[in-house]
Scaffold this motif. Structure first.
Motif, mmCIF file in Angstrom:
data_model
loop_
_atom_site.group_PDB
_atom_site.id
_atom_site.type_symbol
_atom_site.label_atom_id
_atom_site.label_comp_id
_atom_site.label_asym_id
_atom_site.label_seq_id
_atom_site.Cartn_x
_atom_site.Cartn_y
_atom_site.Cartn_z
ATOM 1 N N PHE A 167 22.575 44.042 -39.855
ATOM 2 C CA PHE A 167 23.517 43.215 -39.091
ATOM 3 C C PHE A 167 23.564 41.776 -39.611
ATOM 4 C CE2 PHE A 167 22.281 46.624 -36.222
ATOM 5 C CZ PHE A 167 23.525 47.077 -35.820
ATOM 6 N N GLY A 168 22.852 41.517 -40.688
ATOM 7 C CA GLY A 168 22.777 40.160 -41.224
ATOM 8 C C GLY A 168 21.535 39.423 -40.768
ATOM 9 N N GLY A 169 20.622 40.137 -40.106
ATOM 10 C CA GLY A 169 19.395 39.523 -39.628
ATOM 11 C C GLY A 169 18.560 38.978 -40.777
ATOM 12 N N TYR A 170 17.824 37.933 -40.486
ATOM 13 C CA TYR A 170 16.983 37.287 -41.491
ATOM 14 C C TYR A 170 15.770 36.667 -40.809
ATOM 15 C CZ TYR A 170 19.399 33.099 -39.817
ATOM 16 O OH TYR A 170 19.908 32.103 -39.017
ATOM 17 N N GLU A 171 14.828 36.202 -41.615
ATOM 18 C CA GLU A 171 13.621 35.575 -41.090
ATOM 19 C C GLU A 171 13.688 34.071 -41.240
ATOM 20 O OE1 GLU A 171 10.024 38.729 -41.510
ATOM 21 O OE2 GLU A 171 10.603 37.697 -43.357
ATOM 22 N N LEU A 172 13.139 33.397 -40.239
ATOM 23 C CA LEU A 172 12.997 31.943 -40.269
ATOM 24 C C LEU A 172 11.504 31.611 -40.225
ATOM 25 C CD1 LEU A 172 15.509 30.488 -37.634
ATOM 26 C CD2 LEU A 172 15.535 30.128 -40.101
ATOM 27 N N ALA A 173 11.095 30.634 -41.007
ATOM 28 C CA ALA A 173 9.728 30.138 -40.897
ATOM 29 C C ALA A 173 9.559 29.507 -39.516
ATOM 30 C CB ALA A 173 9.453 29.111 -41.996
ATOM 31 N N ARG A 174 8.335 29.482 -39.027
ATOM 32 C CA ARG A 174 8.063 29.008 -37.670
ATOM 33 C C ARG A 174 8.672 27.630 -37.399
ATOM 34 N NH1 ARG A 174 2.156 29.324 -36.260
ATOM 35 N NH2 ARG A 174 2.575 31.464 -35.668
ATOM 36 N N ASP A 175 8.520 26.663 -38.317
ATOM 37 C CA ASP A 175 9.054 25.309 -38.084
ATOM 38 C C ASP A 175 10.579 25.321 -37.943
ATOM 39 O OD1 ASP A 175 6.519 24.264 -38.127
ATOM 40 O OD2 ASP A 175 6.666 23.444 -40.160
ATOM 41 N N ALA A 176 11.250 26.065 -38.817
ATOM 42 C CA ALA A 176 12.717 26.156 -38.754
ATOM 43 C C ALA A 176 13.146 26.844 -37.459
ATOM 44 C CB ALA A 176 13.263 26.898 -39.963
ATOM 45 N N TYR A 177 12.407 27.874 -37.068
ATOM 46 C CA TYR A 177 12.699 28.566 -35.809
ATOM 47 C C TYR A 177 12.582 27.595 -34.631
ATOM 48 C CZ TYR A 177 12.095 31.337 -31.639
ATOM 49 O OH TYR A 177 12.213 31.824 -30.365
ATOM 50 N N HIS A 178 11.505 26.819 -34.603
ATOM 51 C CA HIS A 178 11.300 25.883 -33.487
ATOM 52 C C HIS A 178 12.403 24.825 -33.423
ATOM 53 C CE1 HIS A 178 7.710 27.232 -31.409
ATOM 54 N NE2 HIS A 178 7.286 27.659 -32.586
ATOM 55 N N CYS A 179 12.950 24.437 -34.570
ATOM 56 C CA CYS A 179 14.095 23.502 -34.572
ATOM 57 C C CYS A 179 15.312 24.163 -33.927
ATOM 58 C CB CYS A 179 14.432 23.052 -36.000
ATOM 59 S SG CYS A 179 13.240 21.897 -36.671
ATOM 60 N N GLN A 180 15.597 25.424 -34.305
ATOM 61 C CA GLN A 180 16.734 26.135 -33.694
ATOM 62 C C GLN A 180 16.497 26.350 -32.205
ATOM 63 O OE1 GLN A 180 18.457 29.633 -35.276
ATOM 64 N NE2 GLN A 180 18.835 28.753 -37.295
#
Length: 190
Positions: A167-180
Motif C-alpha cells: 500500500f506504499g507503507g514504509y519505515e520511519l526512524a524513531r526520531d522522524a516518527y516522533h516529529c510526525q
C-alpha cells in the motif's frame, strides 16, 4: 490479573509513541526503533486487483458497528497479543470515542476488518483480519479515505510488513516518527 488498562494510561502512552501488547499473561510496552507508517497522500497505493474488487462492491463497509467482534476476530490466530486485558481496554477506548473499527461484510456476515486508536490527527492501527480475499484490504482503503476526509496526517502501523508495503507503507526512524507524531497531536495542545 488486572481488568483493563485505563484510557488515560493508554492515550498517554500513544501520545508518546508507545503501545501495549500482551505476552504470556503480561502487558509489555513497545516503542520500536523503526516505525511502520502508511502514507495518506498520493503515495498510498491500491493495486489493480483491489481496485476491481472495490468497483464490484463485493463488501459492504461500516465503521464502529462491530468493534468487539473485529478485535475478537483479530485475536483468533495461533499467536496473538490480544488477551482479555487488551480486549477490555480497547473496548473502553471505543466507548470513549477513541477506539475505531472498520468492518467488511457480505451476505455471509463479517469477513474482514481492522481496529485502532484515533487521537488528534493520528491513527494508530492495531490489527486487521480477513476471512475472505481482500476483505481487510477493502477496510484499509475505506479507513484511508475516512482519515483523509478528517484531515489526519499520520497512519501508524507499528511495524512494517510486506502486506503493508504493497500500500506504499514504509519505515520511519524513531526520531522522524516522533516529529510526525508531534505534528499530528499538535491540535490537542493549546
Amino acid at each position: 490479573m488486572m481488568e483493563s488498562i485505563s484510557a488515560e494510561v493508554l492515550l498517554g502512552a500513544y501520545s508518546k509513541g508507545v503501545f501495549p501488547m500482551a505476552e504470556d499473561g503480561e502487558i509489555c510496552w513497545y516503542s520500536p526503533e523503526k516505525r511502520g507508517v502508511i502514507p495518506l497522500d498520493e503515495r498510498f497505493h491500491v493495486s489493480k486487483n483491489l481496485q476491481r474488487t472495490l468497483k464490484k462492491g463485493v463488501f459492504r463497509v461500516s465503521m464502529n458497528k462491530a468493534f468487539r467482534e473485529v478485535m475478537l476476530a483479530c485475536a483468533d490466530r495461533e499467536e496473538t497479543w490480544i488477551d482479555e486485558v487488551i480486549l477490555e481496554s480497547y473496548c473502553e477506548l471505543h466507548e470513549l470515542g477513541f477506539g475505531v473499527s472498520v468492518e467488511s461484510w457480505d451476505q455471509d456476515g463479517l469477513q474482514g476488518g481492522l481496529y485502532g486508536v484515533a487521537l488528534g490527527r493520528a491513527f494508530f492501527g492495531e490489527s486487521m483480519f480477513s476471512r475472505k480475499t481482500d476483505a481487510s484490504k477493502v477496510a484499509l482503503v475505506y479507513l484511508v479515505e475516512w482519515l483523509r476526509q478528517k484531515d489526519f496526517i499520520l497512519l501508524d502501523t507499528q511495524w512494517m510488513t510486506d502486506h503493508l508495503r504493497q500500500f506504499g507503507g514504509y519505515e520511519l526512524a524513531r526520531d522522524a516518527y516522533h516529529c510526525q507524531l508531534a505534528d499530528a497531536l499538535e491540535c490537542l495542545r493549546g
